[in-house]
Motif scaffolding. Structure first.
Motif, mmCIF file in Angstrom:
data_model
loop_
_atom_site.group_PDB
_atom_site.id
_atom_site.type_symbol
_atom_site.label_atom_id
_atom_site.label_comp_id
_atom_site.label_asym_id
_atom_site.label_seq_id
_atom_site.Cartn_x
_atom_site.Cartn_y
_atom_site.Cartn_z
ATOM 1 N N THR A 103 0.877 -1.170 0.000
ATOM 2 C CA THR A 103 0.000 0.000 0.000
ATOM 3 C C THR A 103 0.909 1.212 0.000
ATOM 4 O O THR A 103 1.837 1.299 0.805
ATOM 5 C CB THR A 103 -0.908 0.014 1.244
ATOM 6 N N VAL A 104 0.655 2.136 -0.933
ATOM 7 C CA VAL A 104 1.504 3.312 -1.074
ATOM 8 C C VAL A 104 0.678 4.590 -0.969
ATOM 9 O O VAL A 104 -0.533 4.587 -1.198
ATOM 10 C CB VAL A 104 2.266 3.302 -2.421
ATOM 11 N N GLY B 12 7.031 1.315 6.015
ATOM 12 C CA GLY B 12 7.323 2.464 6.866
ATOM 13 C C GLY B 12 8.389 3.394 6.315
ATOM 14 O O GLY B 12 8.783 4.342 6.984
ATOM 15 N N THR B 13 8.854 3.147 5.087
ATOM 16 C CA THR B 13 9.853 4.037 4.494
ATOM 17 C C THR B 13 9.198 4.962 3.474
ATOM 18 O O THR B 13 8.107 4.695 2.984
ATOM 19 C CB THR B 13 10.985 3.247 3.790
ATOM 20 N N THR C 150 2.257 -0.243 3.805
ATOM 21 C CA THR C 150 2.265 -1.644 4.232
ATOM 22 C C THR C 150 2.937 -2.511 3.175
ATOM 23 O O THR C 150 2.915 -2.191 1.983
ATOM 24 C CB THR C 150 0.841 -2.212 4.470
ATOM 25 N N CYS C 151 3.537 -3.591 3.637
ATOM 26 C CA CYS C 151 4.108 -4.634 2.783
ATOM 27 C C CYS C 151 3.577 -5.971 3.288
ATOM 28 O O CYS C 151 3.537 -6.196 4.501
ATOM 29 C CB CYS C 151 5.628 -4.665 2.880
ATOM 30 N N ASP D 42 -1.972 -1.211 -3.726
ATOM 31 C CA ASP D 42 -3.110 -0.408 -3.289
ATOM 32 C C ASP D 42 -2.630 1.014 -3.078
ATOM 33 O O ASP D 42 -1.487 1.235 -2.676
ATOM 34 C CB ASP D 42 -3.699 -0.947 -1.974
ATOM 35 N N PHE D 43 -3.516 1.971 -3.325
ATOM 36 C CA PHE D 43 -3.162 3.379 -3.211
ATOM 37 C C PHE D 43 -3.996 4.055 -2.130
ATOM 38 O O PHE D 43 -5.209 3.852 -2.058
ATOM 39 C CB PHE D 43 -3.422 4.112 -4.540
ATOM 40 N N GLU D 44 -3.349 4.862 -1.318
ATOM 41 C CA GLU D 44 -4.044 5.765 -0.404
ATOM 42 C C GLU D 44 -3.977 7.162 -1.012
ATOM 43 O O GLU D 44 -3.128 7.431 -1.869
ATOM 44 C CB GLU D 44 -3.376 5.773 0.977
ATOM 45 N N ALA D 45 -4.847 8.041 -0.567
ATOM 46 C CA ALA D 45 -4.852 9.418 -1.073
ATOM 47 C C ALA D 45 -3.502 10.073 -0.776
ATOM 48 O O ALA D 45 -2.905 9.833 0.279
ATOM 49 C CB ALA D 45 -5.975 10.212 -0.430
ATOM 50 N N PRO D 46 -3.007 10.907 -1.705
ATOM 51 C CA PRO D 46 -1.734 11.605 -1.462
ATOM 52 C C PRO D 46 -1.764 12.430 -0.175
ATOM 53 O O PRO D 46 -2.832 12.859 0.275
ATOM 54 C CB PRO D 46 -1.595 12.515 -2.691
ATOM 55 N N VAL D 47 -0.596 12.658 0.378
ATOM 56 C CA VAL D 47 -0.457 13.377 1.646
ATOM 57 C C VAL D 47 -1.152 14.736 1.600
ATOM 58 O O VAL D 47 -1.849 15.113 2.541
ATOM 59 C CB VAL D 47 1.043 13.549 2.001
#
Length: 190
Positions: A108-109, A139-140, A154-155, A171-176
């Motif tokens: 997840t990025v 976490g990087t 997550t990995c 999987d994608f989360e909304a940008p910061v």
């Protein structure tokens, strides 16, 4: 096996090229030590698995070359910043594990900028850019292009994974810096 090494970002290299992905440069004595300690059944085609440790941080890395200076490790700039508050030349522990990392199944990025949403095909872009990486660490924050950084949220199946030659789901989360348009509109109406 482990070594205490002085850590420098790739801008300290004398050559005018940046390291890509999770690749690092080490001295040849490290490869020699690994070869002396391990017999031929070792690795069977798997990349060499190292972890770079500084204080409470641990990041999986892969060597690009073994032609660096004695007792030094050169790392990509993004990786160096993940070790903050490290200073150039501070000691890190490089740990070698002869067991390969598990093959990645899912990451997840989250992009640092909403400009990432302007990319036509996010998945294809990411697959191309992640080709420079052998391993990912949960976490990087990694830099995948000069103007594109992403957080590895997550990995799976573990926090450190190998992503070479795998069918990795992303999987994608909304940008910061992304803000829902509805939220903006409702606050303007008030």
């Amino acid at each position: 096996m482990e070594w205490n090494l002085q850590c420098f970002p790739d801008i300290y290299l004398e050559v005018d090229s940046k390291l890509k992905g999770d690749q690092i440069i080490l001295h040849s004595n490290i490869l020699q030590k690994i070869m002396e300690e391990n017999d031929e059944e070792q690795q069977n085609g798997s990349p060499l698995n190292f972890q770079l440790r500084y204080k409470d941080k641990c990041i999986s890395v892969c060597p690009q070359q073994f032609n660096g200076e004695l007792d030094c490790v050169y790392v990509p700039e993004w990786l160096f910043y993940n070790l903050c508050p490290i200073e150039p030349g501070e000691n890190v522990v490089l740990y070698y594990d002869k067991n390969p990392l598990p093959k990645g199944e899912l990451i997840t990025v989250r992009a640092h900028s909403k400009e990432f949403l302007n990319i036509t095909n996010h998945k294809y872009f990411l697959e191309q850019k992640l080709g420079d990486f052998t391993n990912l660490t949960e976490g990087t924050s990694i830099t995948i292009d000069d103007d594109c950084s992403i957080d590895i949220i997550t990995c799976l199946p573990e926090k450190n994974i190998n992503i070479r030659n795998v069918d990795l789901k992303i999987d994608f989360e909304a940008p910061v810096d992304y803000v829902e348009e509805e939220v903006i509109e409702s606050s303007v109406e008030e």
